[in-house]
Design a protein around this motif. Structure first.
Motif, PDB file in Angstrom:
ATOM      1  N   LYS A  18      34.572  35.396 -98.732  1.00 45.98           N
ATOM      2  CA  LYS A  18      34.154  35.863-100.063  1.00 45.98           C
ATOM      3  C   LYS A  18      34.598  34.895-101.150  1.00 45.98           C
ATOM      4  O   LYS A  18      33.835  34.581-102.061  1.00 45.98           O
ATOM      5  CB  LYS A  18      34.728  37.257-100.350  1.00 45.98           C
ATOM      6  CG  LYS A  18      34.046  38.363 -99.597  1.00 45.98           C
ATOM      7  CD  LYS A  18      34.673  39.718 -99.920  1.00 45.98           C
ATOM      8  CE  LYS A  18      34.059  40.821 -99.085  1.00 45.98           C
ATOM      9  NZ  LYS A  18      34.707  42.120 -99.323  1.00 45.98           N
ATOM     10  N   GLY A  19      35.820  34.408-101.056  1.00 46.38           N
ATOM     11  CA  GLY A  19      36.340  33.466-102.052  1.00 46.38           C
ATOM     12  C   GLY A  19      35.571  32.161-102.061  1.00 46.38           C
ATOM     13  O   GLY A  19      35.212  31.638-103.117  1.00 46.38           O
ATOM     14  N   GLN A  20      35.311  31.632-100.863  1.00 45.72           N
ATOM     15  CA  GLN A  20      34.570  30.372-100.765  1.00 45.72           C
ATOM     16  C   GLN A  20      33.130  30.549-101.238  1.00 45.72           C
ATOM     17  O   GLN A  20      32.581  29.669-101.901  1.00 45.72           O
ATOM     18  CB  GLN A  20      34.598  29.850 -99.325  1.00 45.72           C
ATOM     19  CG  GLN A  20      35.936  29.285 -98.910  1.00 45.72           C
ATOM     20  CD  GLN A  20      35.949  28.807 -97.463  1.00 45.72           C
ATOM     21  OE1 GLN A  20      35.024  29.044 -96.689  1.00 45.72           O
ATOM     22  NE2 GLN A  20      37.038  28.135 -97.096  1.00 45.72           N
ATOM     23  N   ALA A  21      32.527  31.678-100.914  1.00 42.79           N
ATOM     24  CA  ALA A  21      31.151  31.940-101.349  1.00 42.79           C
ATOM     25  C   ALA A  21      31.089  32.054-102.871  1.00 42.79           C
ATOM     26  O   ALA A  21      30.178  31.518-103.509  1.00 42.79           O
ATOM     27  CB  ALA A  21      30.623  33.214-100.697  1.00 42.79           C
ATOM     28  N   SER A  22      32.054  32.721-103.454  1.00 41.36           N
ATOM     29  CA  SER A  22      32.106  32.867-104.910  1.00 41.36           C
ATOM     30  C   SER A  22      32.292  31.509-105.584  1.00 41.36           C
ATOM     31  O   SER A  22      31.629  31.194-106.574  1.00 41.36           O
ATOM     32  CB  SER A  22      33.238  33.812-105.289  1.00 41.36           C
ATOM     33  OG  SER A  22      33.362  33.908-106.680  1.00 41.36           O
ATOM     34  N   SER A  23      33.181  30.713-105.043  1.00 42.87           N
ATOM     35  CA  SER A  23      33.433  29.378-105.578  1.00 42.87           C
ATOM     36  C   SER A  23      32.176  28.510-105.483  1.00 42.87           C
ATOM     37  O   SER A  23      31.815  27.813-106.441  1.00 42.87           O
ATOM     38  CB  SER A  23      34.579  28.723-104.816  1.00 42.87           C
ATOM     39  OG  SER A  23      34.769  27.402-105.240  1.00 42.87           O
ATOM     40  N   LEU A  24      31.522  28.570-104.345  1.00 39.85           N
ATOM     41  CA  LEU A  24      30.294  27.790-104.154  1.00 39.85           C
ATOM     42  C   LEU A  24      29.219  28.233-105.140  1.00 39.85           C
ATOM     43  O   LEU A  24      28.523  27.399-105.729  1.00 39.85           O
ATOM     44  CB  LEU A  24      29.792  27.930-102.717  1.00 39.85           C
ATOM     45  CG  LEU A  24      28.493  27.193-102.384  1.00 39.85           C
ATOM     46  CD1 LEU A  24      28.636  25.692-102.612  1.00 39.85           C
ATOM     47  CD2 LEU A  24      28.068  27.482-100.948  1.00 39.85           C
ATOM     48  N   LYS A  25      29.102  29.522-105.326  1.00 38.34           N
ATOM     49  CA  LYS A  25      28.106  30.058-106.262  1.00 38.34           C
ATOM     50  C   LYS A  25      28.358  29.539-107.680  1.00 38.34           C
ATOM     51  O   LYS A  25      27.425  29.127-108.373  1.00 38.34           O
ATOM     52  CB  LYS A  25      28.145  31.585-106.235  1.00 38.34           C
ATOM     53  CG  LYS A  25      27.086  32.249-107.061  1.00 38.34           C
ATOM     54  CD  LYS A  25      27.167  33.752-106.919  1.00 38.34           C
ATOM     55  CE  LYS A  25      26.121  34.440-107.777  1.00 38.34           C
ATOM     56  NZ  LYS A  25      26.198  35.896-107.672  1.00 38.34           N
ATOM     57  N   LYS A  26      29.609  29.515-108.101  1.00 35.05           N
ATOM     58  CA  LYS A  26      29.956  29.015-109.443  1.00 35.05           C
ATOM     59  C   LYS A  26      29.668  27.522-109.563  1.00 35.05           C
ATOM     60  O   LYS A  26      29.121  27.064-110.566  1.00 35.05           O
ATOM     61  CB  LYS A  26      31.430  29.295-109.749  1.00 35.05           C
ATOM     62  CG  LYS A  26      31.732  30.744-110.014  1.00 35.05           C
ATOM     63  CD  LYS A  26      33.224  30.981-110.223  1.00 35.05           C
ATOM     64  CE  LYS A  26      33.534  32.459-110.339  1.00 35.05           C
ATOM     65  NZ  LYS A  26      34.980  32.719-110.384  1.00 35.05           N
ATOM     66  N   GLN A  27      30.062  26.766-108.549  1.00 35.49           N
ATOM     67  CA  GLN A  27      29.818  25.316-108.558  1.00 35.49           C
ATOM     68  C   GLN A  27      28.321  25.015-108.600  1.00 35.49           C
ATOM     69  O   GLN A  27      27.872  24.123-109.322  1.00 35.49           O
ATOM     70  CB  GLN A  27      30.434  24.661-107.323  1.00 35.49           C
ATOM     71  CG  GLN A  27      31.941  24.640-107.301  1.00 35.49           C
ATOM     72  CD  GLN A  27      32.470  24.124-105.962  1.00 35.49           C
ATOM     73  OE1 GLN A  27      31.747  23.527-105.166  1.00 35.49           O
ATOM     74  NE2 GLN A  27      33.741  24.372-105.708  1.00 35.49           N
ATOM     75  N   LEU A  28      27.568  25.769-107.826  1.00 41.90           N
ATOM     76  CA  LEU A  28      26.127  25.581-107.767  1.00 41.90           C
ATOM     77  C   LEU A  28      25.475  25.911-109.114  1.00 41.90           C
ATOM     78  O   LEU A  28      24.604  25.171-109.586  1.00 41.90           O
ATOM     79  CB  LEU A  28      25.539  26.455-106.658  1.00 41.90           C
ATOM     80  CG  LEU A  28      24.087  26.259-106.287  1.00 41.90           C
ATOM     81  CD1 LEU A  28      23.804  24.826-105.879  1.00 41.90           C
ATOM     82  CD2 LEU A  28      23.700  27.197-105.150  1.00 41.90           C
ATOM     83  N   ALA A  29      25.914  26.985-109.729  1.00 40.57           N
ATOM     84  CA  ALA A  29      25.372  27.362-111.032  1.00 40.57           C
ATOM     85  C   ALA A  29      25.672  26.293-112.079  1.00 40.57           C
ATOM     86  O   ALA A  29      24.795  25.926-112.882  1.00 40.57           O
ATOM     87  CB  ALA A  29      25.941  28.708-111.468  1.00 40.57           C
ATOM     88  N   LEU A  30      26.889  25.764-112.062  1.00 41.87           N
ATOM     89  CA  LEU A  30      27.263  24.713-113.006  1.00 41.87           C
ATOM     90  C   LEU A  30      26.421  23.462-112.784  1.00 41.87           C
ATOM     91  O   LEU A  30      25.898  22.870-113.727  1.00 41.87           O
ATOM     92  CB  LEU A  30      28.753  24.384-112.867  1.00 41.87           C
ATOM     93  CG  LEU A  30      29.274  23.234-113.715  1.00 41.87           C
ATOM     94  CD1 LEU A  30      29.141  23.553-115.205  1.00 41.87           C
ATOM     95  CD2 LEU A  30      30.726  22.932-113.360  1.00 41.87           C
ATOM     96  N   ARG A  31      26.284  23.083-111.545  1.00 43.77           N
ATOM     97  CA  ARG A  31      25.507  21.868-111.213  1.00 43.77           C
ATOM     98  C   ARG A  31      24.040  22.036-111.584  1.00 43.77           C
ATOM     99  O   ARG A  31      23.422  21.112-112.122  1.00 43.77           O
ATOM    100  CB  ARG A  31      25.656  21.599-109.718  1.00 43.77           C
ATOM    101  CG  ARG A  31      25.186  20.266-109.291  1.00 43.77           C
ATOM    102  CD  ARG A  31      26.128  19.160-109.791  1.00 43.77           C
ATOM    103  NE  ARG A  31      25.686  17.923-109.219  1.00 43.77           N
ATOM    104  CZ  ARG A  31      24.779  17.127-109.784  1.00 43.77           C
ATOM    105  NH1 ARG A  31      24.281  17.420-110.946  1.00 43.77           N
ATOM    106  NH2 ARG A  31      24.392  16.039-109.162  1.00 43.77           N
ATOM    107  N   ASN A  32      23.483  23.233-111.322  1.00 41.56           N
ATOM    108  CA  ASN A  32      22.097  23.493-111.704  1.00 41.56           C
ATOM    109  C   ASN A  32      21.923  23.420-113.218  1.00 41.56           C
ATOM    110  O   ASN A  32      20.932  22.875-113.709  1.00 41.56           O
ATOM    111  CB  ASN A  32      21.642  24.858-111.186  1.00 41.56           C
ATOM    112  CG  ASN A  32      21.272  24.825-109.727  1.00 41.56           C
ATOM    113  OD1 ASN A  32      20.867  23.796-109.197  1.00 41.56           O
ATOM    114  ND2 ASN A  32      21.416  25.949-109.057  1.00 41.56           N
ATOM    115  N   THR A  33      22.890  23.950-113.954  1.00 34.84           N
ATOM    116  CA  THR A  33      22.840  23.906-115.418  1.00 34.84           C
ATOM    117  C   THR A  33      22.877  22.463-115.912  1.00 34.84           C
ATOM    118  O   THR A  33      22.136  22.097-116.828  1.00 34.84           O
ATOM    119  CB  THR A  33      24.011  24.709-116.019  1.00 34.84           C
ATOM    120  OG1 THR A  33      23.907  26.066-115.579  1.00 34.84           O
ATOM    121  CG2 THR A  33      24.008  24.663-117.533  1.00 34.84           C
TER     122      THR A  33
END
Length: 165
Positions: A97-112
Motif C-alpha cells: 500500500k505504501g509503495q503504491a501510494s508513493s508511486l501514484k504521487k510520483q506519477l501524478a507529479l511527473r504527469n503534471t
C-alpha cells in the motif's frame, strides 16, 4: 467573462468604419490529448515508471502466494506460527500500500510536469499563429457554440505536428 462580453459588444456595435475583429477558437483538450508531444510524453512516463510498477506486481504476487500457502497450512501450524504468518502477510500488505501510494504521487507529479511543458508549447504556438494570422482574439475555454470558421484547432494541431517532426 462579463467584461469580455461587454468589450465584444462595444467593439461589434461601434461605428461601421471600425476594424473588424478576427476571432478564433481552439479546443485545447483535443490539442493536448491528440498531439504527438502528449503521446510521446505519456510513453516516456510509462516507461520511466515501469520498473516500479513491476515491483508492485511482484510484491502483490508474493502476498497472494503467502496467503494461499497460509490457508493450506493453517491447520498444521501452531498458534505462534499462525500469528507470525499473519504478521508477515500484514506487513507486506502495508508495504504494498505504501509503495503504491508513493508511486501514484510520483506519477501524478511527473504527469503534471509533462502536461505543463505541452501546455506551454501549445500556448507559444497559439501566440505565434495569432500574430502571424493577425487574430485579435483567440478563445479556448468553455463556449456554448463555435462555428467551423472560427475553430482554428486543426491549424494549431498541424503546427504542433510540424514542430514535432
Amino acid at each position: 467573462m462579463k467584461q469580455l462580453l461587454i468589450l465584444l459588444t462595444l467593439l461589434l456595435a461601434g461605428p461601421s468604419q471600425a476594424k473588424t475583429l478576427k476571432i478564433g477558437y481552439i479546443n485545447v483538450d483535443h490539442l493536448v490529448t491528440s498531439s504527438a508531444q502528449f503521446i510521446q510524453a505519456n510513453q516516456i512516463v510509462i516507461k520511466e515508471f515501469q520498473p516500479q510498477q513491476d515491483e508492485l506486481i511482484t510484491l502483490a504476487n508474493k502476498i497472494n502466494s503467502l496467503v494461499k500457502e497460509f490457508k493450506q497450512d493453517k491447520g498444521t501450524l501452531s498458534k505462534l506460527e499462525i500469528k507470525s504468518e499473519i504478521k508477515k502477510i500484514t506487513d507486506l500488505e502495508q508495504q504494498l500500500k505504501g509503495q503504491a501510494s508513493s508511486l501514484k504521487k510520483q506519477l501524478a507529479l511527473r504527469n503534471t510536469q509533462e502536461l505543463s511543458k505541452i501546455q506551454d508549447l501549445i500556448n507559444q504556438t497559439i501566440k505565434a499563429i495569432a500574430i502571424e494570422k493577425k487574430f485579435d482574439l483567440i478563445l479556448y475555454q468553455e463556449v456554448a457554440y463555435v462555428s467551423k470558421e472560427l475553430n482554428i484547432t486543426p491549424l494549431i494541431a498541424e503546427q504542433l505536428r510540424l514542430q514535432f517532426e
